[in-house]
Motif scaffolding. Structure first.
Motif, mmCIF file in Angstrom:
data_model
loop_
_atom_site.group_PDB
_atom_site.id
_atom_site.type_symbol
_atom_site.label_atom_id
_atom_site.label_comp_id
_atom_site.label_asym_id
_atom_site.label_seq_id
_atom_site.Cartn_x
_atom_site.Cartn_y
_atom_site.Cartn_z
ATOM 1 N N GLY A 2 0.925 -1.182 -0.224
ATOM 2 C CA GLY A 2 0.246 -0.061 -0.116
ATOM 3 C C GLY A 2 0.740 1.230 0.044
ATOM 4 N N ALA A 3 0.206 2.241 -0.364
ATOM 5 C CA ALA A 3 1.155 3.632 -0.523
ATOM 6 C C ALA A 3 1.244 4.023 0.996
ATOM 7 N N GLY A 4 2.775 4.321 0.831
ATOM 8 C CA GLY A 4 3.029 5.203 2.420
ATOM 9 C C GLY A 4 3.367 4.152 3.276
ATOM 10 N N LYS A 5 3.312 2.673 2.995
ATOM 11 C CA LYS A 5 3.586 1.850 3.943
ATOM 12 C C LYS A 5 5.030 0.908 3.882
ATOM 13 N N LYS A 6 5.514 0.717 5.144
ATOM 14 C CA LYS A 6 6.463 -0.491 5.051
ATOM 15 C C LYS A 6 6.334 -1.288 6.094
ATOM 16 N N SER A 7 7.268 -2.399 5.968
ATOM 17 C CA SER A 7 7.318 -3.707 7.093
ATOM 18 C C SER A 7 8.441 -3.542 7.904
ATOM 19 N N TYR A 8 8.166 -3.737 9.183
ATOM 20 C CA TYR A 8 9.604 -3.818 9.988
ATOM 21 C C TYR A 8 9.398 -5.346 10.660
ATOM 22 N N ALA A 9 10.695 -6.033 10.467
ATOM 23 C CA ALA A 9 10.568 -7.359 11.302
ATOM 24 C C ALA A 9 11.318 -7.025 12.382
ATOM 25 N N VAL A 10 10.705 -7.335 13.720
ATOM 26 C CA VAL A 10 11.404 -6.700 14.898
ATOM 27 C C VAL A 10 11.584 -7.951 15.876
ATOM 28 N N SER A 11 12.706 -8.032 16.334
ATOM 29 C CA SER A 11 13.023 -9.064 17.450
ATOM 30 C C SER A 11 13.190 -8.484 18.813
ATOM 31 N N PHE A 12 12.677 -9.425 19.512
ATOM 32 C CA PHE A 12 12.200 -8.986 21.003
ATOM 33 C C PHE A 12 13.074 -10.070 21.986
ATOM 34 N N ILE A 13 13.969 -9.616 22.880
ATOM 35 C CA ILE A 13 14.768 -10.615 23.678
ATOM 36 C C ILE A 13 14.140 -10.282 25.258
ATOM 37 N N LEU A 14 13.437 -11.243 25.966
ATOM 38 C CA LEU A 14 12.848 -11.267 27.011
ATOM 39 C C LEU A 14 13.643 -12.482 28.118
ATOM 40 N N GLN A 15 13.735 -12.033 29.439
ATOM 41 C CA GLN A 15 14.387 -12.699 30.210
ATOM 42 C C GLN A 15 13.851 -12.446 31.776
ATOM 43 N N ASP A 16 13.617 -13.404 32.455
ATOM 44 C CA ASP A 16 13.657 -13.102 33.811
ATOM 45 C C ASP A 16 14.764 -13.839 34.673
ATOM 46 N N GLU A 17 15.343 -13.143 35.173
ATOM 47 C CA GLU A 17 16.645 -13.565 36.044
ATOM 48 C C GLU A 17 16.504 -14.464 37.331
#
Length: 817
Positions: free
Chosen positions: A772-787
């Motif tokens: 679509g016009a004016g659109k882009k796709s980000y692939a984002v990675s999240f690191i989660l941790q409970d110590e």
């Protein structure tokens, strides 16, 4: 500045070798940049011999050539083919033998054995222009019949050999800008070994007016700009070529003779250091010489045929109707001496250095006269030099001195008064010198001792020593004549304990410099003075915030830099022009700003701060068989910034990141501390690159050094045990508007989960019309941790749902499946 060794000996009797003289001059502050043997005729006429044409007959294969045999005093005559129309048997001529080098300006050629139309030629019969003895090429040079065959041409023409000493004159030593000035300084040194050494100034006792038939009315309207003005008239002169001795003197220091009158003014300039100017008397309208300024915008054409627009601050030498000369800088095209000149007005003046310097810079002119005037000549030399020049003009051009010397000097310039303490001499030099030695040096330097007590000398210093106005200056002069090498090294070194500041700017700057050079960067050091034109269209660094110089060296060095970018681009341009296009450069330096109205205190309106600039352009590395060429990119630059910050204990997480608003960049990012931008980095704008003829992308980062150091100093190093519990990685594909940045995505994520979110990273960006016009796709990675424990799926899913909900609500994101 060039000094002729033979010419120098006219003013001081010495038998020292030129190399020894050069060594002494360097030791006493007139540093010699080089010495070169010269001849009155270029090449010294080496290989040229006087010969006699024995036979001359027409060349069998060419109508315009002659076949000759020439006796040069050897066993056999030389066969020479000659093209001159005037060659004939019985003539005495100059012959260039095989191997002789002949000079024509900067070019030269070697005489070789040759065949010309089938006839052997073993030399050349020369015309006067071919050997540097004249300008005629109408035919060969024919000598008087009585000249002996076999005489060396250099002996017949009495070629002089000389040594040219090149002195790298510093701005404060204009007293050494003449042969007499150098002789005077040399004598001051030599007197310490031989008190009988004397410096001889050319006598003008023979000067006397022949008549008063050509009076010129002289008026000085601006005595501030012209404290002293002298002149004299000379009539019935004949303008022609200068005699050989005068031409030889001028050529020995690299000057080209013009005519006898102009050559005398140049000769006296380099002899005594006093600039002179000769006006054609027929061009002095109304027989009036008026020293004044003209209206702003007045047009005036100088000797180089350039029309210049005058300032009301330009001092002019005028006649009754118009300007004739820019005082102390450059003559006018209409009033100069020509072959038709029969009478002249000869000027000798002392112009104020500041007036001359500003005018010369304003018109981008630099002449031998302005060089001396703007540094401050000897006001007591004007009349002596004028008389000296008048006598020489009578000698070489004939004529009569047709007026008394005009000398307008309303307020004579006084000698400098300085009180010198022996105790201060010993303290500053670091050695106790005998009082008699000190007094002998002062006397040799023509500093008059007016009175003396046990510890103090009252001195009167001649005004030609413009650099000696304080006690410390006098002590420096004593030391240079005594000899720096005569001061022994002390047995001990005194020092004080000092504590380095925290953070230690010098140490950290060197640390980062070492890090960058170890990764292939080269350090550059650019001039902090730059062109104002670089800033004319910029918004980030507006032209009205430039720190301007009151007396710039040139228009290209008229302001202080506000950014390191332009110096780096100049360096890149310089290297690219020399086929060195793959560059990684860095510079640490200060930048300067003026903020109009920032403070009632003018000084506080000026600021400077330290920046670090990083430049990358071209390929990452040279291509080879297993590594293809790969250009540096934005991300390579970002990696270098990350490394610099890491060395200081910082990371990108310590800053707020947003798209840069700087017009230096086509695209880029800014790192901020609060609302202050401390780092800008990205790709330099194409318009700026085009201005420097750079046709490849340039990555540039500019780091404001002081706020980065302050933040680094507040950063404490902490550590913790490596967690026993595993990290969890989850990815999301977000469909976003193109104006949304990754920093916004990261900020939302960190606000959503502050405890368990360890890092957020962008691993893919996709743009396509299908999105679509004016659109882009980000692939984002999240690191989660409970110590403290292992995360379960329920906890993880709950966090990811919160991420998706906040991305949709705050950024308008769509979650792609």
């Amino acid at each position: 500045m060039n000094i002729s060794y033979n010419w120098l000996k006219n003013y001081i009797d010495i038998d020292l070798a030129p190399e020894k003289v050069s060594e002494i001059l360097t030791d006493i502050g007139l540093e010699v940049g080089g010495i070169e043997e010269t001849q009155s005729v270029k090449g010294g006429l080496e290989g040229l011999i006087i010969g006699e044409v024995l036979t001359c007959e027409k060349h069998p294969g060419a109508d315009k050539l002659s076949k000759t045999t020439v006796n040069i005093g050897q066993a056999e005559p030389l066969p020479i083919v000659c093209g001159a129309p005037n060659v004939a048997a019985g003539q005495k001529v100059v012959v260039a033998t095989v191997g002789t080098v002949l000079y024509s300006g900067d070019d030269n050629f070697t005489i070789k054995k040759s065949k010309i139309r089938g006839e052997v030629s073993l030399g050349m019969i020369c015309a006067e222009d071919e050997i540097g003895m004249g300008a005629s090429h109408d035919g060969i040079l024919v000598l008087p019949a009585g000249v002996a065959v076999g005489t060396l041409a250099k002996d017949y023409f009495e070629v002089e050999t000389d040594t040219c000493i090149e002195i790298d004159l510093t701005p404060n030593r204009v007293d050494g800008a003449s042969h007499f000035g150098v002789a005077r300084d040399l004598a001051a040194f030599l007197k310490q070994q031989n008190p009988d050494v004397q410096v001889k100034i050319p006598s003008v006792d023979a000067f006397t007016p022949d008549n008063t038939n050509y009076p010129v009315d002289v008026r000085v309207e601006n005595t501030e700009a012209c404290p002293r003005y002298c002149g004299v008239t000379i009539s019935d002169i004949t303008v022609k070529e200068s005699p050989k001795w005068l031409q030889t003197k001028l050529k020995s220091i690299g000057l080209s003779p013009v005519n006898n009158v102009v050559d005398v003014t140049n000769y006296v300039l380099h002899e005594l250091g006093q600039p002179l100017h000769a006006f054609d008397g027929a061009k002095i309208k109304g027989d009036k010489v008026i020293v004044k300024t003209l209206a702003d915008g007045t047009l005036f054409t100088t000797l180089d045929e350039t029309e210049r627009e005058l300032s009301e601050q330009d001092l002019m030498i005028c006649n009754a109707e118009e300007g004739m000369c820019i005082a102390g800088v450059f003559g006018g095209i209409e009033s100069g001496v020509s072959n038709a000149t029969s009478k002249i007005f000869l000027e000798s003046a002392y112009f104020h250095p500041v007036w001359v310097r500003k005018t010369a810079k304003r018109h981008t002119l630099s002449t031998d006269a302005s060089f001396r005037f703007e540094r401050g000549i000897d006001p007591n030399m004007t009349v002596h030099a004028l008389k000296r020049a008048a006598l020489l003009i009578k000698e070489v051009a004939g004529g009569t001195i047709s007026s008394e010397v005009i000398d307008i000097y309303p307020q004579p310039i006084e000698n400098f008064k300085v009180a010198l303490k022996y105790s201060n001499v010993h303290r500053l030099i670091g050695k106790e010198l005998p009082k008699e030695t000190i007094k002998n040096i002062l006397t040799g330097l023509e500093m008059e001792i007016k009175s003396e007590t046990d510890d103090v000398l009252e001195l009167s210093i001649p005004p030609y020593r413009v650099d000696v106005t304080r006690e410390a200056d006098v002590i420096e002069d004593i030391l240079r004549i005594y000899g720096y090498n005569n001061i022994e090294m002390p047995d001990s070194v005194n020092s004080t304990i000092s504590y380095s500041p925290k953070p230690d700017n010098h140490k950290l700057t060197n640390l980062i410099a070492t890090q960058l050079t170890s990764t292939g960067f080269s350090e550059i050091m650019c001039n902090s003075l730059t062109k104002a034109s670089y800033y004319e269209a910029l918004k980030t660094y507006p032209a009205d915030q430039l720190v301007e110089l009151a007396n710039p060296l040139s228009n290209d060095l008229g302001v202080m830099r506000q950014t390191l970018l332009f110096g780096g681009l100049e360096s890149i341009q310089h290297n690219r022009n020399r086929r060195n296009a793959d560059l990684k450069l860095f510079e640490t330096g200060n930048c300067y700003y003026y903020t109009p109205g920032a403070s009632k205190n003018v000084v506080e309106s000026y600021n400077e701060d330290q920046h670090l600039g990083i430049f990358m352009t071209g390929n990452k590395a040279a291509a080879n068989w297993n590594t293809p060429e790969q250009s540096v990119s934005f991300f390579d630059l970002k990696n270098q910034i990350e490394n610099v910050l890491a060395q200081l204990g910082l990371s990108f997480n310590d800053f707020d990141e947003e798209e840069t608003t700087s017009d230096l960049f086509a695209e880029g990012l800014s790192l901020k501390i609060g609302d202050k931008t401390v780092i800008n980095y990205g790709l330099v704008d194409a318009k700026l690159l085009k201005a420097f003829d750079i046709d490849q992308p340039v990555c540039f980062a500019e780091i404001k050094w002081e706020p980065i150091l302050q933040k680094s100093s507040k950063k404490t190093i902490s550590y913790s045990e490596i967690s026993k519990f595993p990290e969890v990685k989850r990815d999301l594909a977000l469909l976003l508007n193109t104006e949304v940045t990754f920093s916004q995505v990261k900020a939302v994520a960190q606000k959503t989960e502050k405890k368990l979110l360890k890092s957020v990273s962008l691993f893919d960006v996709f743009e396509d019309k299908k999105l679509g016009a004016g659109k882009k796709s980000y692939a984002v990675s999240f690191i989660l941790q409970d110590e403290t424990k292992t995360l379960n799926d329920k906890q993880i899913d709950k966090i990811m749902k919160k991420f998706m909900m906040n991305f949709e609500r705050e950024l308008g994101a769509q979650i792609r499946k």
